[in-house]
Write a protein that holds these residues in place. Structure first.
Motif, mmCIF file in Angstrom:
data_model
loop_
_atom_site.group_PDB
_atom_site.id
_atom_site.type_symbol
_atom_site.label_atom_id
_atom_site.label_comp_id
_atom_site.label_asym_id
_atom_site.label_seq_id
_atom_site.Cartn_x
_atom_site.Cartn_y
_atom_site.Cartn_z
ATOM 1 N N TYR A 1 0.924 -1.263 -0.105
ATOM 2 C CA TYR A 1 -0.072 0.085 0.182
ATOM 3 C C TYR A 1 0.852 1.289 -0.069
ATOM 4 N N ALA A 2 1.979 1.208 0.969
ATOM 5 C CA ALA A 2 2.702 2.394 0.933
ATOM 6 C C ALA A 2 3.644 2.735 -0.268
ATOM 7 N N GLY A 3 3.752 1.671 -1.086
ATOM 8 C CA GLY A 3 4.589 1.862 -2.297
ATOM 9 C C GLY A 3 6.355 1.428 -1.990
ATOM 10 N N VAL A 4 6.432 0.754 -1.051
ATOM 11 C CA VAL A 4 7.637 0.046 -0.873
ATOM 12 C C VAL A 4 7.681 -1.110 -1.734
ATOM 13 N N LYS A 5 8.948 -1.288 -2.301
ATOM 14 C CA LYS A 5 9.264 -2.241 -3.195
ATOM 15 C C LYS A 5 9.518 -3.608 -2.568
ATOM 16 N N VAL A 6 8.666 -3.992 -1.871
ATOM 17 C CA VAL A 6 8.571 -5.569 -1.144
ATOM 18 C C VAL A 6 8.340 -6.474 -2.140
ATOM 19 N N CYS A 7 9.020 -7.656 -2.211
ATOM 20 C CA CYS A 7 9.062 -8.458 -3.306
ATOM 21 C C CYS A 7 8.803 -9.910 -2.656
ATOM 22 N N GLY A 8 8.619 -10.002 -1.647
ATOM 23 C CA GLY A 8 8.291 -11.296 -1.006
ATOM 24 C C GLY A 8 8.740 -11.538 0.503
ATOM 25 N N THR A 9 8.390 -12.570 0.979
ATOM 26 C CA THR A 9 8.355 -12.919 2.243
ATOM 27 C C THR A 9 8.272 -14.531 2.611
ATOM 28 N N ASN A 10 9.151 -14.890 3.749
ATOM 29 C CA ASN A 10 8.956 -16.334 4.034
ATOM 30 C C ASN A 10 9.337 -16.338 5.574
ATOM 31 N N ALA A 11 9.095 -17.697 6.144
ATOM 32 C CA ALA A 11 9.396 -17.872 7.632
ATOM 33 C C ALA A 11 11.006 -18.557 7.392
ATOM 34 N N GLU A 12 11.454 -18.144 8.419
ATOM 35 C CA GLU A 12 12.903 -18.545 8.285
ATOM 36 C C GLU A 12 13.271 -19.950 9.276
ATOM 37 N N VAL A 13 14.331 -20.203 9.373
ATOM 38 C CA VAL A 13 14.970 -21.500 9.865
ATOM 39 C C VAL A 13 14.646 -21.632 11.345
ATOM 40 N N MET A 14 14.796 -20.425 12.185
ATOM 41 C CA MET A 14 14.699 -20.740 13.619
ATOM 42 C C MET A 14 13.181 -20.221 13.838
ATOM 43 N N PRO A 15 12.488 -20.990 14.639
ATOM 44 C CA PRO A 15 10.997 -20.652 14.744
ATOM 45 C C PRO A 15 10.895 -19.141 15.332
ATOM 46 N N SER A 16 9.721 -18.243 14.913
ATOM 47 C CA SER A 16 9.618 -16.978 15.339
ATOM 48 C C SER A 16 10.310 -16.010 14.360
ATOM 49 N N GLN A 17 11.222 -16.583 13.554
ATOM 50 C CA GLN A 17 12.154 -15.774 12.927
ATOM 51 C C GLN A 17 11.483 -15.680 11.233
ATOM 52 N N TRP A 18 11.679 -14.548 10.795
ATOM 53 C CA TRP A 18 10.857 -14.382 9.472
ATOM 54 C C TRP A 18 11.886 -13.420 8.457
ATOM 55 N N GLU A 19 11.412 -13.454 7.394
ATOM 56 C CA GLU A 19 12.200 -12.680 6.200
ATOM 57 C C GLU A 19 11.240 -11.988 5.480
ATOM 58 N N PHE A 20 11.680 -10.819 4.852
ATOM 59 C CA PHE A 20 11.108 -10.028 3.698
ATOM 60 C C PHE A 20 12.165 -9.705 2.938
ATOM 61 N N GLN A 21 11.791 -9.448 1.564
ATOM 62 C CA GLN A 21 12.886 -9.151 0.651
ATOM 63 C C GLN A 21 12.169 -7.630 0.135
ATOM 64 N N VAL A 22 13.212 -6.888 -0.069
ATOM 65 C CA VAL A 22 12.660 -5.605 -0.859
ATOM 66 C C VAL A 22 13.684 -5.374 -2.047
ATOM 67 N N GLY A 23 13.225 -4.869 -3.107
ATOM 68 C CA GLY A 23 14.034 -4.830 -4.259
ATOM 69 C C GLY A 23 13.316 -5.587 -5.679
ATOM 70 N N PRO A 24 13.674 -5.391 -6.729
ATOM 71 C CA PRO A 24 15.227 -4.584 -6.783
ATOM 72 C C PRO A 24 15.016 -3.057 -7.068
ATOM 73 N N CYS A 25 15.881 -2.405 -6.265
ATOM 74 C CA CYS A 25 15.968 -0.910 -6.267
ATOM 75 C C CYS A 25 17.239 -0.611 -6.913
ATOM 76 N N GLU A 26 17.293 0.513 -7.641
ATOM 77 C CA GLU A 26 18.205 1.154 -7.830
ATOM 78 C C GLU A 26 19.059 2.157 -7.171
ATOM 79 N N GLY A 27 20.296 2.062 -6.997
ATOM 80 C CA GLY A 27 21.092 3.077 -6.068
ATOM 81 C C GLY A 27 20.537 3.420 -4.917
ATOM 82 N N ILE A 28 20.274 4.598 -4.664
ATOM 83 C CA ILE A 28 19.954 5.150 -3.225
ATOM 84 C C ILE A 28 18.484 4.764 -2.774
ATOM 85 N N ASP A 29 17.714 4.112 -3.824
ATOM 86 C CA ASP A 29 16.227 3.683 -3.511
ATOM 87 C C ASP A 29 16.454 2.676 -2.620
#
Length: 374
Positions: A185-213
């Motif tokens: 909604y905000a316009g952040v270039k989020v491109c994915g997410t997943n649960a991580e190896v340790m329980p209660s640990q997560w990850e989201f990915q941002v990109g691709p972004c050029e330079g300072i973005d």
């Protein structure tokens, strides 16, 4: 579950007020990095117009003595708007604005690593550097214990949790999905997410972004994460090793390419960049967490899908290396590579600047070159 008192307030009552019309007035929330180099602060002002560009958002100020950034006797700091997003909490037409911080003399604050990053990215714009950062984080109860873990013990060993499904394998998915939608909604270039190896640990990915973005979008995604967690009454920590023992740490793996790397035959340019990085390992380790490598020393042990902090390594599809070349890139001969060393609490402005300085500007010393020194 250990959740905050504020999260137990009646949210339906809040909704009644959020839906009230606001006329021509617009709430603009200014967001900045505080003196820790890790945490974000925010405050909101009213404009009598909706800003259509970042240039239409006025400068503001704040009390730096309350954010570890100034002495009380000379505490005013400037907020310089640099990137504007939609506000997923107060909704349109309201805005979230990422800001740089300047001191009383209008020089960049010590934690303002964006200032030089922007200059460096402008210098190398012809190379079209792209970044994608994988932000790992851990959900904690308000008592500091991992969310969903037994109060007086530990969950079962790692194995079933990564990308897991089921109430006995993942904790806090409501938070993750809310954060994802809020970023979109905000316009952040989020491109994915997943649960991580340790329980209660997560990850989201941002990109691709050029330079300072890259830095602008990741910092805003972090702010939105903390704000969503506030509503749910839990804490998102970016600590690179939140739990000692046989548990994975948290990183911010950084994917990187230039225009030449993305073309046919780009693998040669990838290998050249990795060779340059291998000769500047200690410099990068010092930049890749806010404490000059001390945080990463708890994480980069050579175990739990990490390389050793003391050695540089690279390999195709090797998650135990400093630099991983994805298998597909190795087969096709072009694409990108992944620097797996940055800690979860890194400053993305510092990380992306360092990578560009080494791989494009060919810096080799342990110090950054000052291209603007008189």
């Amino acid at each position: 579950m250990s959740v905050s008192h504020s999260s137990r307030l009646n949210k339906e009552v809040r909704e009644k007020y959020i839906k009230l019309p606001q006329g021509d007035m617009v709430q603009v929330t200014y967001i900045w990095i505080d003196g820790t180099g890790e945490n974000v602060r925010c405050k909101t002002k009213t404009l009598d117009y909706e800003p259509k560009s970042i240039e239409e958002v006025p400068e503001w100020n704040f009390d730096g003595s309350s954010t570890y950034q100034a002495e009380g006797s000379n505490s005013d700091m400037y907020l310089i708007p640099v990137k504007m997003f939609r506000d997923p909490f107060c909704l349109d037409p309201n805005k979230l604005v990422m800001c740089e911080v300047l001191k009383y003399n209008r020089k960049p604050a010590e934690i303002n690593l964006r200032h030089t990053c922007k200059k460096i990215m402008d210098m190398v714009s012809d190379h079209i550097p792209w970044f994608g950062m994988e932000q790992e984080y851990t959900l904690l109860g308000i008592n500091g214990h991992p969310y969903g873990w037994p109060d007086n013990g530990f969950p079962g060993p790692q194995g079933p949790y990564y990308c897991g499904v089921g109430a006995d394998k993942v904790y806090g998915r409501d938070i993750v999905e809310s954060h994802y939608k809020a970023c979109l909604y905000a316009g952040v270039k989020v491109c994915g997410t997943n649960a991580e190896v340790m329980p209660s640990q997560w990850e989201f990915q941002v990109g691709p972004c050029e330079g300072i973005d890259m830095g602008d979008h990741l910092w805003m995604a972090r702010f939105i994460l903390h704000r969503v967690c506030e509503d749910f009454g839990v804490v998102a920590t970016l600590d690179p090793k939140p739990m000692t023992g046989n548990w994975n740490g948290a990183g911010c793996h950084t994917n990187y390419s230039t225009a030449d790397m993305r073309k046919e035959g780009g693998l040669k340019h990838i290998e050249d960049a990795i060779e340059k990085l291998s000769k500047r390992h200690n410099y990068h380790i010092c930049v890749y967490d806010p404490r000059g490598g001390k945080d990463n020393s708890r994480r980069l042990t050579g175990q739990h899908e990490t390389s050793s902090i003391h050695d540089f390594s690279a390999g195709v599809a090797n998650r135990g290396a400093s630099i991983r070349i994805p298998r597909q890139v190795g087969q096709e001969g072009f694409g990108y590579f992944e620097d797996r060393r940055p800690a979860a609490n890194c400053d993305p402005y510092a990380v992306t600047e360092a990578i560009v300085r080494t791989t494009i500007l060919n810096e080799t010393s342990s110090e950054k070159k000052d291209y603007w020194k008189n």
